[in-house]
Design an enzyme around this catalytic site. Sequence first.
Site, PDB file in Angstrom:
ATOM      1  N   CYS A 126      17.454  36.200  80.173  1.00  0.00           N
ATOM      2  CA  CYS A 126      17.106  35.525  80.254  1.00  0.00           C
ATOM      3  C   CYS A 126      17.542  33.948  79.195  1.00  0.00           C
ATOM      4  CB  CYS A 126      15.189  35.371  78.964  1.00  0.00           C
ATOM      5  SG  CYS A 126      14.519  33.824  78.675  1.00  0.00           S
ATOM      6  N   CYS A 164       7.860  41.188  77.420  1.00  0.00           N
ATOM      7  CA  CYS A 164       7.292  39.912  77.537  1.00  0.00           C
ATOM      8  C   CYS A 164       6.670  39.417  78.376  1.00  0.00           C
ATOM      9  CB  CYS A 164       7.612  39.004  77.197  1.00  0.00           C
ATOM     10  SG  CYS A 164       8.532  37.525  78.443  1.00  0.00           S
TER      11      CYS A 164
END
Length: 373
Positions: free
Chosen positions: A101, A198
């Site tokens: 990410c 997440c």
Amino acid sequence: MRVLAAMSGGVDSAVAAARAAEAGHDVTGIHLALSRNPKSYRTGARGCCTIEDSNDARRAADVIGIPFYVWDMSDEFHEAVVEDFMDEYAAGRTPNPCLRCNEKIKFAAVLDRAMALGFDAVVTGHYAQLETGPDGLIEMHRAVDMAKDQSYVLGVLTQEQLAHSLFPLGDSVKGDVREEAERRGLMVANKPDSHDICFIADGDNAGWLKEKLGDRAPNQGGDIVDQGTGEVLGQHEGTTAYTIGQRKGLRLGRPAPDGKPRFVLDIEPVSGTVTVGPREALRIDRISGVRARWCGTVPERLDGTVQLRAHGAEHRARITTSSSDGTVRDLVQIELLDPAEGIAPGQAAVIYDGSRVVGSATISATARSEALV
């Protein structure tokens, strides 16, 4: 400078944005909408991908007094991070989605868009320090608070990205940041830190992978085999439920002859074979890495340290780099002077010279020298 503050909805990014504004920068806050369906991602104030997090970030921006926008990057996130995560597990590797990410979203897509819009830098709440080295290059160093140090997950950043990044929390400790947030009137002062992955709502990685991969899963089951004897000890329903070094959840129903626990030593995704054995068989002191990314000058050889997990220990190491195509030094060979356990292909090896982050590589293979056999 005109800077873009990436605000996750957590306390760290809020205080980082506030400090940047207080330092005199022209700050604009943004929240990254990373989920195509926010309700399908983690809820309960986890500081990452939910509607609640977006609202928390907006309220923090209002208190700081800066403009605020939400950027929808859900398609980019799904392709670069979620799909990559599934592909890596399907291939029998253990990826770190936070590094991916940072590499593909927060410091690539976001920074590219920010620069195109006329911003000079992106500010985040990561715990790491930047300073200008004697050669004029920007160096990234570990944070003052080693318990919160996040330089490992930033080890994928290049010199160009570091030159347009700000990490205002690098010289702080977590308790002080929460106290500062409270003094500033930020409602996120006592919000829990985000943990785990997440985009997996309940933290059940194996269950999520089984559901999402479906027919893409490399196998629907296979044998659990003892390393020493080759005996089939049991069956499993898919290799994506296992990682190198795993001890719990094997469900073999019987202990090893010596009564000691067994650990996952190897995963073969095509045949579906999971090999288990004693803990000492996990020890390795040789690592091969690919797709190396360098924060500055690329070393040919280095006596330094490597970190192999986000919250793992440092290992003294000798690092040698080479090129796969004669142009960039994208291959890494690491000799660990301090052996490690449970290291899996797909993980990241982040290389340090003292406190300075040199770069990182994706682990492609591990080995044991004769001294460890």
